[in-house]
Design a protein around this motif. Sequence first.
Motif, PDB file in Angstrom:
ATOM      1  N   GLU A 155      36.715  44.671  57.533  1.00  0.00           N
ATOM      2  CA  GLU A 155      36.781  46.067  57.804  1.00  0.00           C
ATOM      3  C   GLU A 155      38.284  46.139  56.170  1.00  0.00           C
ATOM      4  O   GLU A 155      37.842  47.528  55.479  1.00  0.00           O
ATOM      5  N   GLY A 156      38.551  45.440  55.433  1.00  0.00           N
ATOM      6  CA  GLY A 156      39.775  45.328  54.688  1.00  0.00           C
ATOM      7  C   GLY A 156      38.999  45.589  53.549  1.00  0.00           C
ATOM      8  O   GLY A 156      39.485  46.295  52.588  1.00  0.00           O
ATOM      9  N   TYR A 157      37.911  44.545  53.556  1.00  0.00           N
ATOM     10  CA  TYR A 157      36.832  44.720  52.149  1.00  0.00           C
ATOM     11  C   TYR A 157      36.169  46.062  52.374  1.00  0.00           C
ATOM     12  O   TYR A 157      36.456  46.494  50.698  1.00  0.00           O
ATOM     13  N   LYS A 158      35.242  46.300  52.832  1.00  0.00           N
ATOM     14  CA  LYS A 158      34.934  47.633  53.140  1.00  0.00           C
ATOM     15  C   LYS A 158      35.668  48.838  52.628  1.00  0.00           C
ATOM     16  O   LYS A 158      35.358  49.246  51.936  1.00  0.00           O
ATOM     17  N   THR A 159      36.727  48.874  53.046  1.00  0.00           N
ATOM     18  CA  THR A 159      37.921  50.065  52.429  1.00  0.00           C
ATOM     19  C   THR A 159      38.061  49.802  51.699  1.00  0.00           C
ATOM     20  O   THR A 159      38.394  50.511  50.855  1.00  0.00           O
ATOM     21  N   HIS A 160      38.498  48.644  51.076  1.00  0.00           N
ATOM     22  CA  HIS A 160      38.974  48.706  49.516  1.00  0.00           C
ATOM     23  C   HIS A 160      37.524  48.890  48.625  1.00  0.00           C
ATOM     24  O   HIS A 160      38.317  49.612  47.564  1.00  0.00           O
ATOM     25  N   LEU A 161      35.972  48.381  48.919  1.00  0.00           N
ATOM     26  CA  LEU A 161      35.326  48.877  47.957  1.00  0.00           C
ATOM     27  C   LEU A 161      35.356  50.421  48.355  1.00  0.00           C
ATOM     28  O   LEU A 161      35.198  51.169  47.129  1.00  0.00           O
ATOM     29  N   ALA A 162      35.319  51.185  49.268  1.00  0.00           N
ATOM     30  CA  ALA A 162      34.858  52.437  49.656  1.00  0.00           C
ATOM     31  C   ALA A 162      36.437  53.915  48.540  1.00  0.00           C
ATOM     32  O   ALA A 162      35.991  54.650  48.119  1.00  0.00           O
ATOM     33  N   SER A 163      37.625  52.685  48.200  1.00  0.00           N
ATOM     34  CA  SER A 163      38.399  53.908  47.982  1.00  0.00           C
ATOM     35  C   SER A 163      38.119  53.718  46.477  1.00  0.00           C
ATOM     36  O   SER A 163      38.774  53.916  45.840  1.00  0.00           O
ATOM     37  N   GLY A 164      36.983  53.124  45.425  1.00  0.00           N
ATOM     38  CA  GLY A 164      36.508  52.210  44.520  1.00  0.00           C
ATOM     39  C   GLY A 164      37.447  51.802  43.566  1.00  0.00           C
ATOM     40  O   GLY A 164      36.809  51.317  42.307  1.00  0.00           O
ATOM     41  N   LYS A 165      37.937  50.741  44.058  1.00  0.00           N
ATOM     42  CA  LYS A 165      38.559  49.662  43.332  1.00  0.00           C
ATOM     43  C   LYS A 165      37.433  48.356  43.874  1.00  0.00           C
ATOM     44  O   LYS A 165      36.647  48.573  44.346  1.00  0.00           O
ATOM     45  N   LYS A 166      38.144  47.271  42.546  1.00  0.00           N
ATOM     46  CA  LYS A 166      36.674  46.040  42.103  1.00  0.00           C
ATOM     47  C   LYS A 166      36.864  44.908  43.006  1.00  0.00           C
ATOM     48  O   LYS A 166      38.606  45.035  43.681  1.00  0.00           O
ATOM     49  N   MET A 167      36.377  44.329  43.496  1.00  0.00           N
ATOM     50  CA  MET A 167      36.534  42.689  44.022  1.00  0.00           C
ATOM     51  C   MET A 167      36.505  41.630  42.874  1.00  0.00           C
ATOM     52  O   MET A 167      35.054  41.846  42.616  1.00  0.00           O
ATOM     53  N   LEU A 168      37.285  40.419  43.149  1.00  0.00           N
ATOM     54  CA  LEU A 168      37.152  39.232  42.600  1.00  0.00           C
ATOM     55  C   LEU A 168      36.737  38.946  43.988  1.00  0.00           C
ATOM     56  O   LEU A 168      37.334  39.201  44.926  1.00  0.00           O
ATOM     57  N   ILE A 169      35.210  37.644  44.097  1.00  0.00           N
ATOM     58  CA  ILE A 169      34.850  36.475  44.303  1.00  0.00           C
ATOM     59  C   ILE A 169      35.303  35.326  43.570  1.00  0.00           C
ATOM     60  O   ILE A 169      34.843  35.303  43.239  1.00  0.00           O
ATOM     61  N   SER A 170      36.046  34.024  44.791  1.00  0.00           N
ATOM     62  CA  SER A 170      36.517  32.964  44.376  1.00  0.00           C
ATOM     63  C   SER A 170      35.897  31.810  45.222  1.00  0.00           C
ATOM     64  O   SER A 170      35.864  32.351  46.207  1.00  0.00           O
ATOM     65  N   LEU A 171      35.217  31.025  44.522  1.00  0.00           N
ATOM     66  CA  LEU A 171      34.462  29.662  44.836  1.00  0.00           C
ATOM     67  C   LEU A 171      34.127  28.478  44.983  1.00  0.00           C
ATOM     68  O   LEU A 171      34.966  28.267  43.833  1.00  0.00           O
ATOM     69  N   ALA A 172      35.070  28.213  45.414  1.00  0.00           N
ATOM     70  CA  ALA A 172      35.371  27.036  45.461  1.00  0.00           C
ATOM     71  C   ALA A 172      34.702  25.904  46.203  1.00  0.00           C
ATOM     72  O   ALA A 172      33.691  26.484  46.707  1.00  0.00           O
ATOM     73  N   GLY A 173      35.062  24.565  46.424  1.00  0.00           N
ATOM     74  CA  GLY A 173      34.114  23.793  46.878  1.00  0.00           C
ATOM     75  C   GLY A 173      32.505  23.129  46.887  1.00  0.00           C
ATOM     76  O   GLY A 173      32.718  23.142  46.113  1.00  0.00           O
ATOM     77  N   ALA A 174      31.583  23.385  47.473  1.00  0.00           N
ATOM     78  CA  ALA A 174      30.689  23.372  46.665  1.00  0.00           C
ATOM     79  C   ALA A 174      29.367  24.072  47.648  1.00  0.00           C
ATOM     80  O   ALA A 174      28.562  23.842  48.431  1.00  0.00           O
ATOM     81  N   MET A 175      30.157  25.113  47.749  1.00  0.00           N
ATOM     82  CA  MET A 175      29.944  26.335  48.844  1.00  0.00           C
ATOM     83  C   MET A 175      28.128  26.716  47.932  1.00  0.00           C
ATOM     84  O   MET A 175      27.076  26.956  48.214  1.00  0.00           O
ATOM     85  N   SER A 176      28.242  26.423  46.916  1.00  0.00           N
ATOM     86  CA  SER A 176      26.516  26.583  46.134  1.00  0.00           C
ATOM     87  C   SER A 176      25.513  25.662  46.928  1.00  0.00           C
ATOM     88  O   SER A 176      24.055  25.629  47.497  1.00  0.00           O
ATOM     89  N   THR A 177      25.907  24.504  47.385  1.00  0.00           N
ATOM     90  CA  THR A 177      25.038  23.079  48.130  1.00  0.00           C
ATOM     91  C   THR A 177      25.547  23.974  49.431  1.00  0.00           C
ATOM     92  O   THR A 177      23.844  22.972  50.335  1.00  0.00           O
TER      93      THR A 177
END
Length: 322
Positions: A24-46
């Motif tokens: 819900e915090g993520y949605k609120t952040h986007l709704a306010s017009g701000k941008k988001m960075l996502i970081s991927l560690a580990g082997a999330m693609s696999t």
Amino acid sequence: MKITEFLKHNYRHFNAAALIDAAEGYKTHLASGKKMLISLAGAMSTAELGVSLAEMIRQDKLHIISCTGANLEEDLMNLVAHSHYRRIPNYRDLTPQDEWDLLEKGLNRVTDTCIPEEEAFRKLQKHIYKIWKDADDKGERYFPHEFMYKLILSGVLEKEGYEIDPKNSWMIEAAKKNLPMVVPGWEDSTMGNIFASYCIKGELKASTMKSGIEYMMFLADWYTKNAGTEGIGFFQIGGGIAGDFPICVVPMLYQDMEQTDVPFWSYFCQISDSTTSYGSYSGAVPNEKITWGKLDITTPKFIVESDATIVAPLIFAIVLDQ
């Protein structure tokens, strides 16, 4: 019942409730017009996070990615060699001899999933080397992810045949949008090792590949241009360099560049099962980041202490209103 309705009905306490709050915090952040960075560690693609992450990219629910070199390449490996992967549900029972037998068969294990060396690593190597060499001969320089984008957009992998639905490849979606990316420590990856081997043999120049310092310079410029007065959000999957590297751009700008008006990261969530003890930076609670000039007192902060392969797709489902 929609996934979101199910989660909100059942996930009411402890890590379950933290998952809902973070989403819900993520949605609120986007709704306010701000941008988001996502970081991927580990082997999330696999782990095939692309099934949900690709849709996040398509719907513009994130604006920049920081990932390990492994995540950068393993999405494409799965794309071109999925039928050759081998799953080992009983991986906890393997003996050292069992592990050696997998090595001799060219099957490199990531928890319960073995990546086939010949069909995955070497297939990518064959094509990416031509792109590296072409740039090297022309005196051109690119970032690791830009070379991967060139590989995808060239169509050569598609011509040979994709082995999964391309809509589930987050790298394809990122390439289509030319999504900004940083890949710190890219040398610590299979393709990074391969590139280094060509440099050692004198076939390529190390300078053809842009460096981690240049990634930080790029990120500093991107953050300054996109943060506005309220900052960017930071959604961290796992720990390690994929998260540690980009989050440092704010204190660098503030303390080292003396840009005292730069805004802090304006949302922070980390999915991690790292223990908060023994100097574990990946397990450090968000409040510790205040002392390093990364987060503000008022920054919404969330930790979901669980397996990211379980939690991240559920949070994405809520963000996507599924």
